[in-house]
Scaffold this motif. Structure first.
Motif, PDB file in Angstrom:
ATOM      1  N   LEU A   1       0.835  -1.207   0.000  1.00  0.00           N
ATOM      2  CA  LEU A   1       0.000   0.000   0.000  1.00  0.00           C
ATOM      3  C   LEU A   1       0.865   1.251   0.000  1.00  0.00           C
ATOM      4  O   LEU A   1       0.567   2.249  -0.665  1.00  0.00           O
ATOM      5  CB  LEU A   1      -0.913   0.026   1.239  1.00  0.00           C
ATOM      6  CG  LEU A   1      -2.133  -0.882   1.256  1.00  0.00           C
ATOM      7  CD1 LEU A   1      -2.923  -0.668   2.554  1.00  0.00           C
ATOM      8  CD2 LEU A   1      -3.042  -0.639   0.048  1.00  0.00           C
TER       9      LEU A   1
ATOM     10  N   LEU B   1      -5.837   3.532  -4.119  1.00  0.00           N
ATOM     11  CA  LEU B   1      -5.411   2.250  -3.549  1.00  0.00           C
ATOM     12  C   LEU B   1      -6.533   1.204  -3.562  1.00  0.00           C
ATOM     13  O   LEU B   1      -6.319   0.059  -3.168  1.00  0.00           O
ATOM     14  CB  LEU B   1      -4.903   2.459  -2.107  1.00  0.00           C
ATOM     15  CG  LEU B   1      -3.884   3.598  -1.929  1.00  0.00           C
ATOM     16  CD1 LEU B   1      -3.398   3.675  -0.489  1.00  0.00           C
ATOM     17  CD2 LEU B   1      -2.696   3.412  -2.858  1.00  0.00           C
TER      18      LEU B   1
ATOM     19  N   LYS C   1       2.233   1.820  -3.487  1.00  0.00           N
ATOM     20  CA  LYS C   1       1.150   2.279  -4.364  1.00  0.00           C
ATOM     21  C   LYS C   1       0.822   3.752  -4.089  1.00  0.00           C
ATOM     22  O   LYS C   1       0.543   4.519  -5.014  1.00  0.00           O
ATOM     23  CB  LYS C   1      -0.114   1.450  -4.084  1.00  0.00           C
ATOM     24  CG  LYS C   1      -0.349   0.299  -5.043  1.00  0.00           C
ATOM     25  CD  LYS C   1      -1.656  -0.341  -4.661  1.00  0.00           C
ATOM     26  CE  LYS C   1      -2.404  -0.921  -5.810  1.00  0.00           C
ATOM     27  NZ  LYS C   1      -3.675  -1.530  -5.400  1.00  0.00           N
TER      28      LYS C   1
END
Ligand SMILES: O=P(O)(O)O[C@H]1O[C@H](CO)[C@@H](O)[C@H]1O
Ligand SMILES: O=c1cc[nH]c(=O)[nH]1
Length: 232
Positions: free
Chosen positions: A133, A231, A136
């Motif tokens: 995460l 995300l 990203k």
């Protein structure tokens, strides 16, 4: 339906944005989601699901502090199968070069909370963001031309500190800013083998004394929300 969330199975997306303030969750849903539907009003902790660029996504308030976010994170994961928990919160700057409205990605979260000491029998645990995460979010911020800072943050149990100078110790050790939930969120996510990231916007500065209004905190954090939504 769980103890604190009045939704049915399937009502909540695998990816959820989690502001402390339930009115920020409502604002996120109304401003960014296609077809938002409210799934929770228990305790006024609004939760919504809709789509963003065609992908199912949710947003829900968590309340303030580690105990409150831990209750919601536990139920979201265990009762509703949520996999990606993205905190979108405000924070107070601990550094001169971390300015009002800057976006900070919390790589790790130090804490004044005793909850992990209790959990680990007095030993330290280092709550960290999910690497996938995190990367990203870095890529989304780059693509959108939104500058971000990343590093260690403090999840404090106190908003009103007795000693207003106490931030200087954390500042000296490189902690970027203070908020009140990330360490709890990262720990609960790790325990259940799911992903978490805290994206923060600086709402005030302990260094300069500047602050934003609560209306601004509710609605003006667009950059952080735009990153978080990528995300999903
Ligand atoms: O803006 P939110 O997400 O509520 O986050 C910050 O603001 C609250 C304190 O005013 C605490 O919850 C702190 O973590
Ligand atoms: O100073 C601040 C600002 C936001 N949130 C906090 O916990 N502290």
């Amino acid at each position: 339906m769980s103890v604190h969330i009045g939704a049915q199975k399937g009502d909540i997306a695998e990816t959820i944005l989690l502001p402390g303030d339930p009115l920020r969750a409502k604002w996120i849903a109304e401003s960014f989601f296609e077809n938002p539907k409210c799934f929770n009003e228990i305790r006024g902790m609004y939760g919504y699901t809709g789509t963003y660029k065609g992908k199912k996504v949710s947003a829900m308030g968590t309340g303030m502090g580690i105990p409150s976010i831990s209750i919601y994170a536990n139920e979201l994961i265990k009762d509703f199968g949520v996999k990606n928990l993205i905190r979108v919160g405000s924070a107070g700057s601990y550094q001169k070069d971390v300015k009002i409205r800057d976006v900070v990605l919390a790589m790790a979260a130090s804490s004044t909370s005793g909850v992990n000491e209790l959990r680990f029998g007095g030993a330290d645990y280092a709550p960290t963001a999910d690497f996938g995460l995190f990367m990203k979010a870095i890529e989304a911020a780059k693509a959108k031309n939104i500058p971000v800072k990343a590093g260690n943050v403090l999840s404090s149990d106190e908003f009103y500190e007795d000693d207003i100078e106490s931030y200087k110790k954390w500042s000296k050790f490189g902690v970027l800013c203070v908020e009140m939930e990330a360490a709890g969120l990262y720990t609960v996510a790790a325990k259940h083998n799911v992903n978490a990231l805290a994206i923060l916007t600086i709402s005030d500065s302990l260094v300069t004394g500047e602050r934003t209004t609560s209306k601004e905190r509710e609605t003006t954090f667009r950059g952080m929300i735009e990153i978080a939504l990528e995300l999903a």
